[in-house]
Each structure stands twice: as C-alpha cells, then as structure tokens.
Design an enzyme around this catalytic site. Structure first.
Site, mmCIF file in Angstrom:
data_model
loop_
_atom_site.group_PDB
_atom_site.id
_atom_site.type_symbol
_atom_site.label_atom_id
_atom_site.label_comp_id
_atom_site.label_asym_id
_atom_site.label_seq_id
_atom_site.Cartn_x
_atom_site.Cartn_y
_atom_site.Cartn_z
ATOM 1 N N ASP A 284 -49.480 48.867 52.032
ATOM 2 C CA ASP A 284 -49.298 48.053 50.824
ATOM 3 C C ASP A 284 -50.477 47.139 50.461
ATOM 4 O OD1 ASP A 284 -46.894 48.981 51.738
ATOM 5 O OD2 ASP A 284 -45.972 47.023 51.972
ATOM 6 N N GLU A 462 -37.882 47.301 49.339
ATOM 7 C CA GLU A 462 -39.042 46.600 49.881
ATOM 8 C C GLU A 462 -39.872 46.027 48.732
ATOM 9 O OE1 GLU A 462 -39.907 48.962 53.994
ATOM 10 O OE2 GLU A 462 -40.824 49.866 52.243
HETATM 11 C C1 FRU Z 1 -43.659 48.727 52.639
HETATM 12 C C2 FRU Z 1 -43.511 48.084 53.997
HETATM 13 C C3 FRU Z 1 -43.084 46.637 53.821
HETATM 14 C C4 FRU Z 1 -43.585 45.997 55.082
HETATM 15 C C5 FRU Z 1 -44.862 46.723 55.308
HETATM 16 C C6 FRU Z 1 -45.179 46.914 56.756
HETATM 17 O O1 FRU Z 1 -44.466 49.839 52.607
HETATM 18 O O2 FRU Z 1 -42.602 48.818 54.772
HETATM 19 O O3 FRU Z 1 -41.711 46.466 53.611
HETATM 20 O O4 FRU Z 1 -43.775 44.626 54.914
HETATM 21 O O5 FRU Z 1 -44.738 47.990 54.699
HETATM 22 O O6 FRU Z 1 -46.426 47.510 56.913
#
Ligand code: FRU
Length: 753
Positions: A284, A462
């Site tokens: 992300d 998320e």
């Molecule tokens: C989304 C996610 C988030 C988390 C991060 C961990 O892709 O799963 O929810 O904070 O990636 O790398």
C-alpha cells in the site's frame, strides 16, 4: 589445511582479483559462498568446502581444474568463482548425502546455485538434484528442450507435506556455449527461479522439505531410483555449484550472478513512469502528503525481501508526482511490531505538542501490528521535525487501542469546521469503518461507525479513505466520498468500493441504497488507494494513487529485484450522471510533460483488412494513448499493445455490451497464478456525441485504461517481456471510424539525465 581456511583464502583472492569487473559483487559473493552448506569449486574431486564431501564422476569423462579463457575467468571471479571448471563429457558427478547428511535439508528454506556452460544443444538435463524418482525426490533443478525454440525450459521442484511444488519457465538465454548462473530458492512462503540474477519464475509454496529417501545428490545427472544408472547427463563446463539450507536474499543472489545491479530500472517488466522501489517488496501507499513544495510518498515496504514481511514505511519525495527521489526507510519494524498502513499530516498548529519551537511537526499515524498470540492491531504515531527526513516514534504509543486483532489503516485529516482531527479506521473482519475525533492526534474518541454496506460477501475491509468533493466543480455543492478497499471486488480478488454521501465531522451518511456497490476501478490491479493530504486550496485537486496489484498473486508476480508498483497518481472528481453523482478519474496533468512527439491518425475508417499503424512503425513499451472512435458496424474495436508474435494485451470497446474491456488472456507470463482473471470489463456508454473515448497508459507491465470522462477505469498488470513492443488497431465483425488516435511515446522518469 582445513576446508574452512582454504575457502577463506580462495575467496579472499577471488575478491581482490575480480575487483575490476563490472558484473556481480565479488566481495558480497565471497561472503555468501563462505556461509553455504556446501560449495564445489571444481578444481578437483575433493575441493568442496563446507559439508558437501567429495565428488564421484559417473558415465563419460570428467576433467577437473580446467582453466577458462581470460575473459571467462574474469567473469567467473566477479561472481565468486575461481576461474577453474570441471569439463564433463556425457558425465555426472555424484555428491552423496554430505557430511552428517548436510545435503538433506529438512527445514523450510533452501537455495541451490549452479554456474555452467552447456556445449551442446541438448537441454534434456537434470542439473542438480536429490531425485531418485518422484516418490523420493527431495529437491531438483532441471531443464528440458523445447523443440523448435532456441532456449529451453528450466525447472525447480521439491516436495513438502503440502505436496509437490514446482515452476518451469522458458528461458531464452539457454544456448550452446553460453555461461548461465541458475539459482533456485525456497523461503518457506514461495519458490523463485533466477537466471543470471533475474527472477524468471515464482510460485507460492510452504512447509518443511520432505526428508531424503537416502538417494545421493547428483550434479549434472539423475539417479534412476535403484542407483544403477545415471541419466540426463551433461556435456560442457561447470564453474561451481553451491547449496544453502537458508533462503538467500535477492541481493545476495544478484552478487553471485553476472548481471547483478547493472540495469536498475531497466529490467523486464519495470515500469518507466510509475513508481516502484529500487528493490524489495512494496504494497500500500501510505502517508501521502504534500508539504513545502514536495509530495511525500511513504509505502508499505519490506527492507529485507521481495515478499510481504517485516513491514516498514519506505519513503520517496517528488516535486511533480512523477520523478521520485528515494529516501531512507522512514519507519522500521521493531521487535515483534510491524508498521502497517496509515496516513500523514502536517500539524500546523502544533496541536500534538510534538513540534519544534519554529514549526508544527509532520505526524504519521499508522497501525502498530504486534504479532501474537494474541495479535493486536492498534494505532500509533510518529513525528518528524525535519520535513520528513527522520522520524521518531511517540514514546506513549499506542494512541488508540481497542484490543482488537483486525483494527487498522488509520486515515487522518484536519476537519476545518470544528478545528479537529478526524480518523477513519477499519475493523477489517467486521466490515466496518469507525470514525474518531481528536484535538491533538493523541487522545481519540469514537464518534460513529459505518458498515457493512455495498456488497454482502466482501472479504476484509481495509484502507478506508474519506474526503469532500465539489459536485461538478461547484464549491457550494459538495459531497463526501468514503472508500474502502475490500477482499472480494468486481473483477475478482482485492479492489475498491466507494460510497457517496454526507459527513458532519462525526458521522458518514450514505446517500445511495446500502446495497448499491460503486466500484473505484474495474481492473484487478488497483488496491489500497490513498489521497494526498495538504494539497493547497489554490491547486484544489484531490489526487489519489493505489497499489497496482492484487493480493491474489501479489507475492508471486515475476519481477525482480523489486515486487510491487504504484498506479499513476489520478485526479478524482465528482460529476452528476443520470444515476446520481459518480467519481471520475484521470491521470494527473503533470503526466503530459513526459510525452514525446505523437503518432497521429484519423479521421479514417478501418475494417480489419489493414492497419494504418503498420505504416507508422511505432514500437515500444511505454505509451500514453488517446483514442476517439465513432462506432459503425464493428461489434468490437480498440487497440492491442505490448504485442509480439505470441502475446498481446487487448484494450477494446464492445458495442453490444456497452463495455470497455482489457483482455490479458495472451498478455505474457501468468504462470505464477492459477487465478489471473483474464478478462476485465467496465460499463461505458458512448458519449452524448455518440463517440467512444479511451485514454490508455501502457508502461511495460502496467496498463491503465480510462473510458469516457474517466468513470470507467481498468487497471491491469501484464508480464509480456521485453520483446512485445508492437501496437495495432483492430476491429471485429465490421468497421469503425477512428475520429482521432494520438499515441505518445513516454519518457522514463528513472533514466539519469
Ligand atoms: C492492505 C493491508 C493493510 C495493512 C497492510 C499490511 O493491503 O493488508 O490492511 O495495513 O496491508 O501490509
């Protein structure tokens, strides 16, 4: 002299002599080899170091200690070799089970390396394995001829309690008389195959290696099962062979391989105008912030490897959203606590008290993810008083903890009307966004919750996003957009859903029916988007970008030495449509500065009998394309990009279905997943003038198609490899009028001036 001391002397000399060569990294290579379970340098049957034991030649002739040509010797030394090889003529080398069974690793990690030169066209070979039949096979590196092709298939396989794991990509550098360095790696999460330091295949895999059935390790041949015969033997030179009972890092593999580090940002599949970190894993985008004339992009980053893990915040800055300067890792995992996704703000009024005398701080709000059991996800902050160069974690973290294992991804912004901070954060497993308020970024109180909504079976929620947008550009008529990234989206796997409504600082009210899903992007590769905080009112744009990937296969996509790229930054607007207010997206206008001279076409009619592009000799892998079609009687029409004899990606419009689509069925490598999702489509009606407009960004392995005014968007990754460079216009079942076509070759943002 002990084996160990000999290795060190041999390796130290190697490092000194090879210092001048451009390839590999001899010092690093020497260190990596020094720590192998076994290395065979091929000076003699008994020059193995580590715990491999002596070699016994079988079959035809074997001559150890053969000197290489000057050029080959230099190349060998650059990657940790000694310039001496064994020459085999239809022979194999039997190594046995190693000292104390050292060649029988039973953990969940393994790396095998072989540097060889095949002097024949025959690639039906077993290169390095504890084979002995598939009921006993422990691990195996092998190759197969592919009749009619110059090149061969390379395979790596092993068994764990989960069963068989293997990959068998085609490798075009497998040619008679050419040195190749082959590495097979298993790290407990997946397997990878590298040729000359470049990853050529990956697949998920897990579990401890199956224990050996007592069969020997054989180099350049395969034991048939009863030990009586060795087949698939080799004719050519072997420089060295090594085995580790751990997973080497990609950097270590590069150091042992001839092309290591030579062409960073020009690797196959490497986007030229999209952001990707130099090496290692990213997911992300985090902490997007415009501050003091620069855009900050933080991103989920694994500093140690190219699969998800050790999550930290990587950092890059840019003056224009295109040219990114890499910065040191901003926030690092510590102990059992990773730094997961979140956002960043400029605390102008120093509400947190964490600023300096002169200025308020930059504050990052992120999820501190403490490994369990019990796993806890809580929200924490860190601050910077030097414009984001260095960061300090707040001593009293966490600042928001509800003792939950799926409470994450805080999106924080300043809510002007009430002079307070607002946080949107998800309870992922409950499909809920929670809203909190705070006066100081430290003390937070819950104001409301939203969800579940949109779709029933949505997987995890998320990375929420929340902001206000003018409707049709009218600052007096605004709506709020709430976006969530979800596990099961329109095109399969992970994607984004949005809601349009009101927000009063405490609560979000959806103005559409709760069961109406509005999709952010109809492609498979746009996830975890975030928009920039801090863009000045004078600019006034809302700009977001996402991770161009899908969790379904993100850990396996065939790129190296990095894994993960961002989408192009997009300006987001809200427009009235007959269905109500809807989002549109378009690449930020800065992108146009990278355009080279356009190839222009139209107006003209094409009917499938010939392609006007043929005469224009346009080729490449990075383009910005604008197409305007007037439908005639063709059912489908559009453009094929990243095309060669055998592969292409088709971006088209289907008049009967009123859909824009991206078809990646024949787009290149998809062997890394069984769930690539070949066909992606988005509803799109012709414009009021009856014309179909498409804007298409093509960047080696990223395709982003924007239909109409940008209401239909499809982001899709493809892995065609460097030879797929052609474009062609097509129609299916009739003709179409090309009102205009503009094809701009794009300059790379990564090339040094
Ligand atoms: C989304 C996610 C988030 C988390 C991060 C961990 O892709 O799963 O929810 O904070 O990636 O790398």
């Amino acid at each position: 002299m002990t084996d160990h001391r000999r290795t060190l002397i041999f390796l130290a000399t190697t490092a000194l002599i090879a210092g001048l060569s451009a390839a590999g990294d001899p010092v690093r290579a020497a260190q990596t080899l020094a720590d192998a379970t076994a290395v065979w340098g091929m000076e003699s049957e008994t020059d193995g170091v580590g715990r491999g034991g002596a070699l016994t030649p079988v079959g035809g002739e074997a001559e150890f200690g053969v000197s290489m040509s000057d050029e080959d010797r230099l190349a060998s030394r650059a990657v940790g070799g000694d310039g001496l090889a064994v020459r085999l003529n239809d022979a194999a080398l039997v190594a046995g089970e190693g000292i104390g069974g050292a060649l029988n690793p039973t953990g969940d990690q393994l790396t095998v390396l072989m540097r060889l030169r095949n002097d024949t066209e025959n690639w039906d070979l077993t290169l390095l394995g504890k084979h002995g039949g598939h009921d006993r096979l422990q691990y195996n590196l092998y190759s197969f001829d592919r009749p009619g092709d110059s090149g061969a298939e390379l395979g790596f396989e092993f068994y764990t309690p989960d069963g068989y794991h293997g990959q068998r990509p085609f490798v075009d550098s497998f040619k008679a008389g050419r040195w190749v360095t082959i590495v097979g790696r298993y790290d407990g999460a997946g397997l990878d195959l590298f040729v000359d330091g470049r990853r050529v295949a990956s697949a998920a895999a897990s579990g401890p290696l199956r224990p050996s059935g007592g069969q020997p390790l054989v180099i350049a041949g395969e034991e048939t099962g009863d030990g009586s015969e060795y087949i698939r033997r080799f004719t050519g030179l072997i420089d060295h062979v090594a085995i580790w009972d751990r997973a080497l890092s990609t950097e270590e593999i590069e150091s042992l391989s001839p092309s290591g580090g030579l062409s960073l940002y020009d690797e196959p599949h490497r986007p030229q105008f999209h952001f990707s970190p130099e090496r290692n894993w990213t997911n992300d985008p985090n902490g997007l912030l415009y501050h003091n004339g620069r855009y900050h992009l933080f991103y989920q980053y694994n500093p140690f490897g190219d699969r998800w893990g050790h999550m930290s915040w990587g950092h890059a800055v840019s003056p224009d959203l295109l040219h990114w300067e890499h910065r040191p890792v901003a926030l690092r995992e510590a102990g059992d606590t990773m730094i997961w996704s979140g956002s960043a703000v400029f605390d102008r009024n120093n509400t947190s008290g964490l600023g300096s005398d002169e200025s308020g701080p930059l504050v990052a709000v992120y999820t501190a993810r403490k490994a369990g059991p019990p796993e806890v996800q809580s929200q924490a902050i860190a601050f910077s008083n030097d414009d984001g160069v260095t960061w300090t974690k707040y001593a009293e973290n966490p600042v928001l903890d509800i003792g939950h294992s799926a409470f994450r991804d805080p999106r924080v912004f300043w809510y002007e009307p009430e002079q307070k901070w607002v946080m949107a954060v998800v309870v992922a497993t409950e499909h809920k966004v929670r809203f909190y308020e705070s006066k100081n970024l430290i003390d937070w109180s819950l104001t409301s919750e939203f969800g579940p909504a949109g779709v029933r079976d949505s997987g995890l929620w998320e990375c929420p996003e929340l902001f206000e947008l003018p409707l049709d550009g009218d600052p007096d008529d605004t709506k709020w957009i709430l976006q969530v990234s979800i596990g099961k989206s329109v095109s399969g796997g992970t994607g984004g859903l949005y809601f349009v409504g009101r927000f009063d600082g405490d609560e979000f009210v959806n103005e559409n029916p709760d069961d109406l899903p509005l999709w952010v992007d109809y492609g498979r590769d746009f996830y975890a988007l975030q928009s920039f905080n801090g863009i000045p009112d004078a600019d006034g744009r809302r700009i977001w970008l996402g991770w161009a990937n899908n969790w379904v296969y993100a850990n396996e996509i065939p790129t190296s030495p990095w894994r993960g790229s961002m989408s192009i930054p997009r300006e987001v607007r809200l427009v009235s449509t007959e269905d109500g207010p809807r989002l549109t997206q378009r690449p930020v206008s800065e992108l146009e500065s990278l355009r080279g001279p356009a190839v222009k076409l139209g107006p003209c009619v094409i009917d499938g009998s010939s392609d006007p592009l043929d005469a224009l000799a346009v080729e490449g892998q990075s383009f910005d394309i604008e197409l305007v079609f007037e439908p005639l009687d063709a059912r489908r029409f559009g453009i094929r990009v990243l095309e060669s004899e055998s592969v292409c990606t088709e971006i088209g419009y289907d008049l009967r279905l009123d859909e824009m689509y991206v078809n990646r069925r024949h787009s290149g490598d998809s062997s890394f997943t069984r769930d690539f999702g070949d066909h992606q489509w988005a509803p799109l009606k012709p414009g009021e003038d009856g014309l179909i407009r498409m804007r298409i960004l093509v960047d080696r392995s990223v395709v982003e198609a924007f239909g109409g005014d940008g209401r239909a968007v499809i982001t899709s990754r493809v892995f065609p490899g460097p030879t797929a460079r052609r474009l062609s216009l097509f129609t299916d079942g009739g003709s179409v009028r090309i009102e205009s076509a503009r094809i701009y070759p794009m300059r790379s943002v990564w090339s040094t001036p």
